[in-house]
Design a protein around this motif. Structure first.
Motif, mmCIF file in Angstrom:
data_model
loop_
_atom_site.group_PDB
_atom_site.id
_atom_site.type_symbol
_atom_site.label_atom_id
_atom_site.label_comp_id
_atom_site.label_asym_id
_atom_site.label_seq_id
_atom_site.Cartn_x
_atom_site.Cartn_y
_atom_site.Cartn_z
ATOM 1 N N ASP A 165 3.965 12.559 -1.974
ATOM 2 C CA ASP A 165 4.411 11.732 -3.099
ATOM 3 C C ASP A 165 4.376 12.474 -4.431
ATOM 4 O O ASP A 165 4.621 11.889 -5.483
ATOM 5 C CB ASP A 165 3.564 10.460 -3.194
ATOM 6 C CG ASP A 165 2.105 10.751 -3.537
ATOM 7 O OD1 ASP A 165 1.724 11.939 -3.575
ATOM 8 O OD2 ASP A 165 1.354 9.785 -3.777
ATOM 9 N N GLY A 166 4.064 13.775 -4.402
ATOM 10 C CA GLY A 166 4.047 14.562 -5.628
ATOM 11 C C GLY A 166 2.708 14.606 -6.323
ATOM 12 O O GLY A 166 2.603 15.127 -7.439
ATOM 13 N N GLY A 183 4.435 14.027 -9.708
ATOM 14 C CA GLY A 183 5.750 13.435 -9.460
ATOM 15 C C GLY A 183 5.955 12.150 -10.231
ATOM 16 O O GLY A 183 7.007 11.930 -10.847
ATOM 17 N N GLU A 184 4.954 11.287 -10.219
ATOM 18 C CA GLU A 184 5.049 10.006 -10.921
ATOM 19 C C GLU A 184 5.214 10.211 -12.424
ATOM 20 O O GLU A 184 6.029 9.541 -13.070
ATOM 21 C CB GLU A 184 3.808 9.181 -10.629
ATOM 22 C CG GLU A 184 3.775 7.821 -11.298
ATOM 23 C CD GLU A 184 2.485 7.083 -10.983
ATOM 24 O OE1 GLU A 184 1.790 6.666 -11.937
ATOM 25 O OE2 GLU A 184 2.182 6.928 -9.778
ATOM 26 N N ARG A 187 8.779 11.474 -13.139
ATOM 27 C CA ARG A 187 9.832 10.487 -12.878
ATOM 28 C C ARG A 187 10.032 9.565 -14.078
ATOM 29 O O ARG A 187 11.129 9.059 -14.305
ATOM 30 C CB ARG A 187 9.507 9.677 -11.624
ATOM 31 C CG ARG A 187 9.683 10.468 -10.330
ATOM 32 C CD ARG A 187 9.418 9.646 -9.074
ATOM 33 N NE ARG A 187 9.214 10.532 -7.934
ATOM 34 C CZ ARG A 187 8.039 10.796 -7.389
ATOM 35 N NH1 ARG A 187 6.946 10.208 -7.855
ATOM 36 N NH2 ARG A 187 7.948 11.628 -6.374
ATOM 37 N N VAL A 194 12.417 13.005 -8.152
ATOM 38 C CA VAL A 194 11.675 14.215 -8.511
ATOM 39 C C VAL A 194 10.926 14.690 -7.276
ATOM 40 O O VAL A 194 10.119 13.949 -6.713
ATOM 41 C CB VAL A 194 10.697 13.953 -9.670
ATOM 42 C CG1 VAL A 194 9.843 15.194 -9.938
ATOM 43 C CG2 VAL A 194 11.442 13.548 -10.931
ATOM 44 N N LEU A 195 11.197 15.910 -6.832
ATOM 45 C CA LEU A 195 10.578 16.493 -5.643
ATOM 46 C C LEU A 195 9.592 17.558 -6.093
ATOM 47 O O LEU A 195 9.967 18.476 -6.826
ATOM 48 C CB LEU A 195 11.632 17.126 -4.722
ATOM 49 C CG LEU A 195 12.799 16.281 -4.176
ATOM 50 C CD1 LEU A 195 12.296 14.964 -3.620
ATOM 51 C CD2 LEU A 195 13.882 16.063 -5.219
ATOM 52 N N VAL A 196 8.323 17.416 -5.694
ATOM 53 C CA VAL A 196 7.282 18.350 -6.124
ATOM 54 C C VAL A 196 6.812 19.171 -4.926
ATOM 55 O O VAL A 196 6.570 18.632 -3.849
ATOM 56 C CB VAL A 196 6.091 17.603 -6.754
ATOM 57 C CG1 VAL A 196 5.057 18.602 -7.280
ATOM 58 C CG2 VAL A 196 6.569 16.688 -7.883
#
Length: 388
Positions: A165-166, A183-184, A187, A194-196
Motif C-alpha cells: 500500500d506504499g 503512498g497515502e 496521493r 501512486v505506486l511506491v
C-alpha cells in the motif's frame, strides 16, 4: 456471484478496445494506420473496429491523424488515418533519496519530456523531504506546460522496505521514514494512482527496460553504497519477496558476525564519522595514493560488498549482475567483484556497470507508472477478476 462467459458483451468490448488501442500505440508515428490497416492488424471486422475507434476518440485516447502523419498522398480522397494520443496524459517517476529528490515526466509511451532535481539535507524531516518533492514536481510541470490533472500515474522509489500500500515498513536511511504512509501522503498531492517501490527494485526494473540488462531476464541489480541494497528480476519479473524485503543485503552485518560500515571504512581504528559519500571517496583516494590504512579499508569494503552480492547470486543464479549507486563510480569496484564472484559462485554471472547512472532509480519509478497505465489500457485480466 455472476458467471462470466466468453460471450459477455462487456468483456468482448474491453478485449476489442485493448486490441485496437495496442495496434495504434505500437504503430510508427509516421505511418498512422487506416481502418483497413487496423482490420488487418487486429483480425476484427470493420464495423467492430469502427465502433471501437469511435469510443476511443470520445475517451480522448485516439484522434484522426493529420496528412503529415499518414502515408504519402495519393490521388483521390485520402483514407482516414488514426493515431494514439501520447499527449492524452502524462506519467511521473520520482526518486526520494538521502541527498536529493528527482523527477522524470513522460508521455503515455514512456518518452521522457522533462526532468527536475533538488538537493535535500540528509537530516531533513519527512515533511521537509516531501515538500522538496512537491517543489521539484511543481517546477517540472510548470516548465513543461503540463497540468497536474494530466497525470495518469506516479511512480515513487525510496530507500526502505515498502509494503504493497506504499507504507515504508522499515527505512533507516532517511529520518522519520519508518512507518511513513508514503503512498497515502503523495496521493493527496497528485490525486491519481501512486505506486511506491524500493529504490534498488526500481533501478533493477529500469536497467531491464532501457539500461545494461535489456537482453537479460534473470538479473540482480546492486545499489552499491555504504549499506548496499539489491533488486532482482526472475524471468523478467521483479522479485519482491513475501514482505517486500528481498534484496536487503546491506543488513547482513546485523547478524553480528561482521563489523559495521563505520568500522569497515575506518582508517584510524575509530568508527568513520560522518559516514557519508564524501568521506568514503576520500578513503578511496588515499588508497589510490598508496596510504596503507586506506588500502586496508578499501579491501574490507570490497570484501563486504562481494560477500553481500555473492549471497544473493548463490541463491538466485542470475545471468547478470548490474552495479549502480555512487560506489559504482569509485575506481576498482567491478574487476574485484568479477574475480571474487568467480571464486564464490558455482556459475559466475556476467558483471556490468549501470548504463543509467544516477537516473536509474527515477527511471524505474517512471516504468512503474507506465506499467500501471498499460495495465489499465490493455489488460483484460483485471476486468475479469473484478466481475467474479
Amino acid at each position: 456471484m455472476g458467471r462470466l462467459t466468453g460471450g459477455d458483451p462487456s468483456l468482448l468490448r474491453r478485449i476489442n478496445s485493448a486490441v485496437v488501442l495496442h495496434a495504434l500505440r505500437t504503430a510508427a508515428p509516421s505511418a498512422a494506420p487506416t481502418l483497413t490497416d487496423l482490420v488487418k492488424l487486429t483480425g476484427l471486422s470493420r464495423p467492430t473496429v469502427e465502433g471501437v475507434i469511435e469510443g476511443l476518440m470520445e475517451s480522448g485516447l485516439v484522434m484522426e491523424a493529420s496528412a503529415e502523419e499518414g502515408a504519402a498522398r495519393r490521388q483521390g480522397r485520402p483514407a482516414r488515418r488514426f493515431r494514439f494520443r501520447v499527449e492524452a496524459g502524462h506519467l511521473l517517476g520520482i526518486e526520494i533519496g538521502p541527498h536529493r529528490v528527482a523527477a522524470l515526466l513522460a508521455d503515455l509511451r514512456g518518452r521522457v519530456v522533462g526532468s527536475a532535481s533538488l538537493e535535500v539535507s540528509e537530516t531533513a524531516s519527512a515533511d521537509e523531504r516531501l515538500e522538496r518533492v512537491r517543489e521539484a514536481v511543481a517546477d517540472l510541470l510548470r516548465r513543461s506546460g503540463v497540468a497536474c490533472g494530466s497525470l495518469r500515474a506516479v511512480g515513487v522509489a525510496s530507500p526502505g522496505i515498502v509494503e504493497a500500500d506504499g507504507t515504508v515498513r522499515l527505512g533507516t536511511a532517511l529520518p522519520e521514514w519508518t512507518g511513513l504512509r508514503l503512498g497515502e501522503r503523495l496521493r493527496r498531492s497528485f490525486r491519481c494512482p501512486v505506486l511506491v517501490e524500493n529504490d534498488a527494485n526500481a533501478a533493477a526494473v529500469a536497467e531491464h527496460w532501457k539500461g545494461a540488462a535489456t537482453d537479460s531476464d534473470d538479473v540482480v541489480f546492486v545499489l552499491a553504497g555504504l549499506s548496499p541494497g539489491a533488486g532482482s528480476l526472475i524471468g523478467g519479473r521483479l522479485h519482491r519477496g513475501f514482505g517486500g524485503a528481498a534484496g536487503e543485503i546491506g543488513a547482513l552485518h546485523l547478524l553480528g558476525r561482521e563489523a559495521t560500515p563505520e568500522e569497515v571504512l575506518s582508517t584510524t581504528g575509530q568508527p568513520l564519522h560522518p559516514l557519508d559519500e564524501a568521506q568514503v571517496a576520500r578513503v578511496f583516494t588515499l588508497a589510490r595514493e598508496g596510504d596503507v590504512r586506506a588500502q586496508a579499508a578499501v579491501e574490507r569494503f570490497m570484501r563486504r560488498l562481494v560477500h553481500d552480492v555473492a549471497a544473493l547470486v548463490l541463491a538466485l543464479d542470475p545471468e547478470l549482475v548490474v552495479v549502480g549507486g555512487w560506489a559504482a563510480g569509485l575506481d576498482g569496484v567491478l574487476e574485484p567483484l568479477r574475480a571474487e564472484l568467480a571464486r564464490y559462485c558455482l556459475r559466475p554471472p556476467r558483471v556490468a556497470q549501470s548504463l543509467l547512472g544516477e537516473a536509474a532509480v527515477a527511471t524505474g519509478a517512471l516504468r512503474l507508472a507506465l506499467d500501471h497505465v498499460e495495465e489499465q489500457l490493455f489488460a483484460v485480466e483485471s476486468t475479469v477478476t473484478a466481475r467474479r
